[in-house]
Scaffold this active site. Structure first.
Site, mmCIF file in Angstrom:
data_model
loop_
_atom_site.group_PDB
_atom_site.id
_atom_site.type_symbol
_atom_site.label_atom_id
_atom_site.label_comp_id
_atom_site.label_asym_id
_atom_site.label_seq_id
_atom_site.Cartn_x
_atom_site.Cartn_y
_atom_site.Cartn_z
ATOM 1 N N LYS A 48 -13.722 0.231 7.477
ATOM 2 C CA LYS A 48 -13.097 1.467 7.939
ATOM 3 C C LYS A 48 -14.106 2.503 8.481
ATOM 4 C CE LYS A 48 -8.819 0.284 5.855
ATOM 5 N NZ LYS A 48 -8.488 -0.347 4.607
ATOM 6 N N ASP A 55 -15.079 -2.052 -4.308
ATOM 7 C CA ASP A 55 -14.544 -2.133 -2.949
ATOM 8 C C ASP A 55 -14.403 -0.720 -2.388
ATOM 9 O OD1 ASP A 55 -13.199 -2.515 -0.613
ATOM 10 O OD2 ASP A 55 -11.533 -3.651 -1.476
ATOM 11 N N TYR A 84 -5.707 -3.402 -3.354
ATOM 12 C CA TYR A 84 -5.694 -4.305 -2.201
ATOM 13 C C TYR A 84 -7.128 -4.516 -1.750
ATOM 14 C CZ TYR A 84 -4.789 -6.069 2.540
ATOM 15 O OH TYR A 84 -4.761 -6.813 3.702
HETATM 16 C C1 LIG Z 1 -8.353 -1.919 4.334
HETATM 17 C C2 LIG Z 1 -8.907 -2.477 3.087
HETATM 18 C C3 LIG Z 1 -9.421 -3.777 3.003
HETATM 19 C C4 LIG Z 1 -9.275 -4.763 4.124
HETATM 20 O O1 LIG Z 1 -9.916 -4.362 5.279
HETATM 21 P P1 LIG Z 1 -9.446 -4.980 6.682
HETATM 22 O O2 LIG Z 1 -10.422 -4.421 7.644
HETATM 23 O O3 LIG Z 1 -8.039 -4.511 6.892
HETATM 24 O O4 LIG Z 1 -9.527 -6.450 6.562
HETATM 25 C C5 LIG Z 1 -10.076 -4.153 1.849
HETATM 26 N N1 LIG Z 1 -10.177 -3.322 0.805
HETATM 27 C C6 LIG Z 1 -9.676 -2.068 0.837
HETATM 28 C C7 LIG Z 1 -9.867 -1.180 -0.333
HETATM 29 C C8 LIG Z 1 -9.004 -1.621 1.966
HETATM 30 O O5 LIG Z 1 -8.459 -0.409 1.977
#
Ligand SMILES: *Cc1c(COP(=O)(O)O)cnc(C)c1O
Length: 422
Positions: free
Chosen positions: A260, A232, A137
């Site tokens: 995060k 990511d 994701y």
């Molecule tokens: C949470 C997440 C996102 C998206 O971040 P948001 O702040 O929710 O838009 C993208 N990549 C990874 C790996 C994530 O865990």
């Protein structure tokens, strides 16, 4: 009218983000009044041990006093300026120092970071195709809400209504760990591929731990064909160590995305990379990306304080101790109570699979019975004051606030649910 009814009257599903509806686990949205350390307290005053921790940012627990103080003091000096601040420079310096990226651009969410990183990769390469992996994701940008197509086609089909076909057609979705498919795709489309994206450690569809060799295969193919390698690290950045998954796997990604943890619990995302790539971004280059509230002083103050505390204390050692303690306790108690369990873990990221001897590396490997069992577990845990992640496919996050005593409570409570599952 209770709060759930009120919420559902004015907000789709009563929530601001779908998984909070608790639909998958036969629940209703939880309305938190406040939170402290490892606890959520709902608006009726009931307390829960939180194992979700806002899906990752809160590595020091809820409402860490020093972070709260940093936000308060920043707020008193103004909440947004529309100018640069020293906070941004401080946070960028910390990220640069620990991760090896040269330059950082701050945005407001992980989604924005990925969306911008893709635009940058396309701007650098003058190519359109991006590759992602099933089970990863990367936020909700159109081009990333795509799943694998059927049959022989590797080109994606949208996983959400509202995503134009033309957009999903530029995303190729591959299977994690499938070397052949990766190599064949590069052989066929290599000169059209702008970027490959992968989560540092896939943790949004369970915790699908990849071999280091596979991560390097991706990097090598990107280098060979001139595609941009985007790692990511929105979850893994400063979660599994200061250098994230790049350090863990000894990778040199072209662009890394963050979110995060670096926001200290406030809305922050960032992307960074080598200056030879980041120079393509406006105002230096012609890849446009902007944000009214980007680099927001409250968010930057929280992020700075977070990284300072992480840096000054042995928090990864402490987290590893707590996480190992939890793993050992859970495994042995579940075993004693004949509850099937495979506990998958990297540092303080953990995933409960309620079936024995599992180590899924792709979404297909996840046993359905484990998901059904989790859906039975969740409401029971909630009744007993434990807030598990709201889906069998969401991982748990421990924080430095989760003491062994609290973890013991979780272990014995969960281990008492054996009679309720098949
Ligand atoms: C949470 C997440 C996102 C998206 O971040 P948001 O702040 O929710 O838009 C993208 N990549 C990874 C790996 C994530 O865990």
């Amino acid at each position: 009218m209770n709060i759930v009814e009120r919420a559902k009257k004015v907000m789709p599903g009563g929530v601001s983000s779908p998984v909070r509806a608790l639909t998958a686990v036969n629940g209703e949205p939880l309305f938190t009044s406040h939170a402290t350390g490892p606890f959520l307290i709902d608006i009726s005053g009931k307390r829960y041990i939180d194992l979700c921790m806002s899906f990752g940012p809160l590595i020091l627990g809820h409402a860490h006093p020093d972070i709260v103080k940093a936000i308060q003091s920043a707020a008193a000096r103004g909440t947004s300026y529309g100018t640069s601040t020293e906070f941004e420079v401080d946070l960028a310096e910390k990220i640069v120092k620990n991760t090896g990226v040269d330059w950082v651009r701050f945005v407001n969410s992980g989604t924005e970071a990925l969306m911008s990183a893709i635009r940058l990769a396309r701007g650098i390469t003058h190519r359109d195709i991006i590759i992602k992996f099933e089970g990863c994701y990367h936020g909700h940008a159109d081009s990333l809400l795509v799943k694998a197509g059927s049959g022989l086609s590797t080109f994606g089909i949208s996983s959400s209504n509202g995503v134009p076909e033309g957009v999903s057609r530029d995303t190729i979705v591959l299977q994690l760990g499938d070397y052949d498919q990766l190599i064949r795709t590069f052989e066929q489309y290599g000169d059209k591929i702008a970027a490959v994206l992968i989560e540092g450690i896939p943790a949004n569809n369970g915790l699908l731990i990849q071999d280091s060799k596979f991560m390097h295969e991706i990097q090598n193919n990107c280098n060979k064909y001139g595609a941009i390698f985007i790692l990511d690290e929105v979850i893994t950045g400063f979660r599994i160590g200061m250098g994230g998954a790049a350090e863990f796997y000894n990778l040199q990604p072209d662009i890394i995305t963050y979110g995060k943890v670096i926001g200290g619990g406030l809305p922050v995302g960032a992307y960074g990379g080598k200056s030879e790539y980041m120079q393509y971004i406006a105002p230096l280059g012609n890849v446009y990306q902007a944000g009214t509230l980007s680099g927001n002083p409250l968010a930057m103050a929280a992020g700075n304080k977070m990284l300072d505390i992480i840096h000054d204390n042995d928090i990864y050692g402490k987290l590893e101790y707590l996480a190992k303690y939890f793993e050992n306790g859970l495994t042995s108690e579940f075993n004693d109570n004949n509850i099937p369990l495979s506990y998958i873990r990297i540092g303080s990221i953990g995933w409960i699979v309620l079936e024995n001897n599992q180590l899924p590396q792709t979404p297909k490997d996840i046993p359905k019975i484990a998901v059904d069992r989790f859906n039975t577990f969740h409401p029971l845990a909630l009744q007993h004051g434990i807030y598990l992640p709201p889906s069998a496919y969401e991982v748990m996050f421990l924080s430095t606030a989760h003491t062994p005593e609290i973890l013991d409570k979780v272990i014995t409570t969960l281990a008492s649910f054996g009679d309720y599952i098949e």
